[in-house]
Design a protein around this motif. Sequence first.
Motif, PDB file in Angstrom:
ATOM      1  N   ALA A 207       0.834  -1.201   0.000  1.00  0.00           N
ATOM      2  CA  ALA A 207       0.000   0.000   0.000  1.00  0.00           C
ATOM      3  C   ALA A 207       0.870   1.252   0.000  1.00  0.00           C
ATOM      4  CB  ALA A 207      -0.936  -0.004   1.198  1.00  0.00           C
ATOM      5  N   VAL A 208       1.960   1.232   0.766  1.00  0.00           N
ATOM      6  CA  VAL A 208       2.847   2.399   0.823  1.00  0.00           C
ATOM      7  C   VAL A 208       3.544   2.604  -0.515  1.00  0.00           C
ATOM      8  CG1 VAL A 208       4.894   3.360   1.962  1.00  0.00           C
ATOM      9  CG2 VAL A 208       3.124   2.239   3.323  1.00  0.00           C
ATOM     10  N   ARG A 209       3.765   1.524  -1.254  1.00  0.00           N
ATOM     11  CA  ARG A 209       4.324   1.691  -2.602  1.00  0.00           C
ATOM     12  C   ARG A 209       3.422   2.585  -3.451  1.00  0.00           C
ATOM     13  NH1 ARG A 209       6.054  -3.935  -2.363  1.00  0.00           N
ATOM     14  NH2 ARG A 209       8.352  -4.010  -2.442  1.00  0.00           N
ATOM     15  N   SER A 210       2.121   2.427  -3.291  1.00  0.00           N
ATOM     16  CA  SER A 210       1.189   3.271  -4.050  1.00  0.00           C
ATOM     17  C   SER A 210       1.338   4.733  -3.689  1.00  0.00           C
ATOM     18  CB  SER A 210      -0.253   2.816  -3.793  1.00  0.00           C
ATOM     19  OG  SER A 210      -0.443   1.487  -4.210  1.00  0.00           O
ATOM     20  N   LEU A 211       1.778   4.999  -2.457  1.00  0.00           N
ATOM     21  CA  LEU A 211       1.992   6.379  -2.027  1.00  0.00           C
ATOM     22  C   LEU A 211       3.100   7.057  -2.828  1.00  0.00           C
ATOM     23  CD1 LEU A 211       0.802   8.237   0.191  1.00  0.00           C
ATOM     24  CD2 LEU A 211       2.700   7.533   1.663  1.00  0.00           C
ATOM     25  N   PRO A 227      11.430   6.848  -4.766  1.00  0.00           N
ATOM     26  CA  PRO A 227      10.037   6.779  -4.278  1.00  0.00           C
ATOM     27  C   PRO A 227      10.029   6.669  -2.760  1.00  0.00           C
ATOM     28  CG  PRO A 227      10.413   5.228  -6.083  1.00  0.00           C
ATOM     29  CD  PRO A 227      11.751   5.746  -5.694  1.00  0.00           C
ATOM     30  N   VAL A 228       8.969   7.112  -2.148  1.00  0.00           N
ATOM     31  CA  VAL A 228       8.932   7.236  -0.695  1.00  0.00           C
ATOM     32  C   VAL A 228       9.099   5.894   0.010  1.00  0.00           C
ATOM     33  CG1 VAL A 228       6.408   7.095  -0.566  1.00  0.00           C
ATOM     34  CG2 VAL A 228       7.676   8.284   1.225  1.00  0.00           C
ATOM     35  N   HIS A 229       8.592   4.808  -0.548  1.00  0.00           N
ATOM     36  CA  HIS A 229       8.671   3.526   0.159  1.00  0.00           C
ATOM     37  C   HIS A 229      10.108   3.040   0.307  1.00  0.00           C
ATOM     38  CE1 HIS A 229       8.824   1.866  -3.983  1.00  0.00           C
ATOM     39  NE2 HIS A 229       9.463   0.856  -3.436  1.00  0.00           N
ATOM     40  N   ARG A 230      10.992   3.415  -0.628  1.00  0.00           N
ATOM     41  CA  ARG A 230      12.389   2.996  -0.522  1.00  0.00           C
ATOM     42  C   ARG A 230      13.104   3.731   0.596  1.00  0.00           C
ATOM     43  NH1 ARG A 230      15.479   2.435  -6.136  1.00  0.00           N
ATOM     44  NH2 ARG A 230      17.043   1.790  -4.602  1.00  0.00           N
ATOM     45  N   LEU A 231      12.720   4.961   0.854  1.00  0.00           N
ATOM     46  CA  LEU A 231      13.319   5.712   1.956  1.00  0.00           C
ATOM     47  C   LEU A 231      12.799   5.233   3.301  1.00  0.00           C
ATOM     48  CD1 LEU A 231      13.081   9.275   0.376  1.00  0.00           C
ATOM     49  CD2 LEU A 231      15.151   7.908   0.623  1.00  0.00           C
ATOM     50  N   LEU A 232      11.567   4.729   3.313  1.00  0.00           N
ATOM     51  CA  LEU A 232      10.948   4.319   4.578  1.00  0.00           C
ATOM     52  C   LEU A 232      11.351   2.915   5.012  1.00  0.00           C
ATOM     53  CD1 LEU A 232       7.350   5.682   3.914  1.00  0.00           C
ATOM     54  CD2 LEU A 232       8.948   6.542   5.642  1.00  0.00           C
ATOM     55  N   THR A 233      11.961   2.153   4.122  1.00  0.00           N
ATOM     56  CA  THR A 233      12.281   0.767   4.462  1.00  0.00           C
ATOM     57  C   THR A 233      13.770   0.535   4.683  1.00  0.00           C
ATOM     58  OG1 THR A 233      12.321   0.266   2.078  1.00  0.00           O
ATOM     59  CG2 THR A 233      10.283  -0.203   3.283  1.00  0.00           C
ATOM     60  N   GLY A 235      17.613   2.631   6.353  1.00  0.00           N
ATOM     61  CA  GLY A 235      18.220   3.792   6.968  1.00  0.00           C
ATOM     62  C   GLY A 235      17.436   4.316   8.156  1.00  0.00           C
ATOM     63  N   PRO A 236      17.617   5.579   8.495  1.00  0.00           N
ATOM     64  CA  PRO A 236      17.013   6.135   9.709  1.00  0.00           C
ATOM     65  C   PRO A 236      15.496   6.162   9.703  1.00  0.00           C
ATOM     66  CG  PRO A 236      17.978   7.876   8.355  1.00  0.00           C
ATOM     67  CD  PRO A 236      18.427   6.569   7.766  1.00  0.00           C
ATOM     68  N   LEU A 237      14.863   6.312   8.522  1.00  0.00           N
ATOM     69  CA  LEU A 237      13.406   6.373   8.487  1.00  0.00           C
ATOM     70  C   LEU A 237      12.769   5.010   8.763  1.00  0.00           C
ATOM     71  CD1 LEU A 237      12.408   8.866   5.645  1.00  0.00           C
ATOM     72  CD2 LEU A 237      12.962   9.281   8.042  1.00  0.00           C
ATOM     73  N   GLN A 238      13.502   3.928   8.505  1.00  0.00           N
ATOM     74  CA  GLN A 238      12.958   2.607   8.824  1.00  0.00           C
ATOM     75  C   GLN A 238      12.674   2.494  10.313  1.00  0.00           C
ATOM     76  OE1 GLN A 238      15.448  -0.691   7.729  1.00  0.00           O
ATOM     77  NE2 GLN A 238      14.043  -2.218   8.559  1.00  0.00           N
ATOM     78  N   THR A 239      13.599   3.015  11.121  1.00  0.00           N
ATOM     79  CA  THR A 239      13.406   2.993  12.574  1.00  0.00           C
ATOM     80  C   THR A 239      12.315   3.960  12.989  1.00  0.00           C
ATOM     81  OG1 THR A 239      15.730   2.418  12.878  1.00  0.00           O
ATOM     82  CG2 THR A 239      14.549   3.313  14.796  1.00  0.00           C
ATOM     83  N   GLN A 240      12.373   5.160  12.430  1.00  0.00           N
ATOM     84  CA  GLN A 240      11.401   6.195  12.815  1.00  0.00           C
ATOM     85  C   GLN A 240       9.981   5.795  12.445  1.00  0.00           C
ATOM     86  OE1 GLN A 240      11.968  10.072  10.935  1.00  0.00           O
ATOM     87  NE2 GLN A 240      11.654  11.070  12.882  1.00  0.00           N
ATOM     88  N   ALA A 241       9.815   5.124  11.296  1.00  0.00           N
ATOM     89  CA  ALA A 241       8.485   4.694  10.862  1.00  0.00           C
ATOM     90  C   ALA A 241       8.117   3.320  11.407  1.00  0.00           C
ATOM     91  CB  ALA A 241       8.416   4.671   9.340  1.00  0.00           C
TER      92      ALA A 241
END
Length: 584
Positions: A207-211, A227-233, A235-241
């Motif tokens: 679903a986040v891929r669609s974002l 794309p946003v899903h690659r940043l969220l999965t 590095g630092p955003l993986q932990t934060q999210a």
Amino acid sequence: MEADSVSIWPRMEPFLLGALQVAPSSKLSLHYLRKMATYVRTRDGCFPILGWPMWRHIACGKLQLPEDLAWLYFETFDLLIGHTPEERLEWAECLSQCSSKSELDQQRSKLSVDTLQFLLFLYIQQLNRVSLRTSLIGEEWPSHRTRSPGPSDREAKTSSQNKNWDDQAHLSFVQSHLAEILELLVEPSQLSQSGQALRDCQISLDAVRSLGMLLEGSACPSRPVYPVHRLLTKGPLQTQASYSSLTRSFPLHKLLSCLQHSLTVNPFGITACLRSGKKLAWAQQVEGAMKRARIARNTHTAPPGSKMVLMSQVFKQTLAKTSDKLTGANIKIHRCSDAFIYLLSPLRSVSVDKCRDSTVFLGPVETSVHIHGCHNLRVVCVAGRIAIGASSRCTIHALTPTRPLLLPGNTDITLGPFHTFYPSLEDHMASVGLAVVPNAWDHPPPNTSSSPDHACFRLLPPSEFHTIVVPFEMEGDTCEVPGGFPPLYQAALDEKDKRIQNWQKTVMEARLNKEQRRQFQELVEVKFHKWLLETGHRQELDSLIPPTMASVQDSNGPAADTTRVNDSKHIRTGRGEGRSPMAC
């Protein structure tokens, strides 16, 4: 790497090209889209891919939208998708072979879209929603001292609603509506009875891929854009999210907090382009007035989909260009007057805003040409779509596979067939996937909420039809107008040619002596020059003559040759010749 170094921003194209520049239907509110999100996930054949038949069923049967409006949204979304030129040409060929509505419906039934991305696309139509507060506070209460509204008043009123180019508005929209956007991605099993997402619900990685249709970002300013899903999965955003690689999902409240913390304005948007884009400027004295046209571009740094060229205040000048700097760029032409602008390259999109008494000739435009707040404008183009709003006395000569959109505020719009060519036109058309058929230039859609001013236009009478010659030569094989002319217009041209031949025959048979021929020639020239002045064509011809000392100084480089329309050499043509005094 610190989380604070990661930036996420709204992508430009979904808002620029996807959000129709008209107040959306109330049936596209969050309330109805929540119901649609649940419906498509619980019905066979709707998820993860949504075809035209099922969308038509939802739009017409559930949301009570007119079928033409339902197709307009579906078709607009498809324009945004990264189809190859070959795929677009194949689709055009299939449509051109449809000879009945049933065959057309059968062909459209083969078209499908990503369900969640389409839901997000429908949601961002709220970008141009007119709020009650704005409509009440933003306008002056009428009084006996208030003058009658004129064209400038109409422009001011309608431009306040035009947010498609405004990256600050894009950021504000996402920041204000991010929670609702994420809710549309939540599976029905994690929703409350009222349809709202539970606080402890999860959002899947798919679903986040669609974002990624709306958001992208970078680990730091000098790093690639992802794309946003690659940043969220990673590095630092993986932990934060709080992304879990085991469940491949995010807690909703953690994901929302992470995105809100990382959101920033698009570094490749119009704000950054105006502030730090590569600028090209020139000055030329014309008829006692000095005007400075301004151009800014980010094509040297922006990733695909974010390339733009901004042109403003071209006044009593001819501007011509064909260049890789234009290819695939989104163009904004703003507040130009008494100008002749030729952009002879394949383009991504074009917006012509608040221009007057000008001619704009465009190379093939892959997605859309949008004309807004213009007066006495002539546009010549091949484009995926034409949209016209809040404009008057405009003439559009177009070759387009989709129906022209006549948005609110138009008066005296004339639609005519495409009527010119330049040598590389067909190569440029092929590069963006545009064909000569189907051609719907003369079929605006029926009266819908997206196109309410259907009665404000006319089709150009064949008796007023003339061809136009592009006064520059480029390399290429195109030597005639692609697709030719509609029969009635071809017959009108043939009749004009016949009258010219009869006139030439009459002159020859008059057997004038040398003195009579000289007097006759002088008389014709006087009449011709009078006609040039009365019609304004004299200025158009004069502007093709390069000034003796004209130059264009690149802010980051040496002066460019201003007597060339392309980057190679100036060549005479057989049908018309000239030079561009300006080149960007």
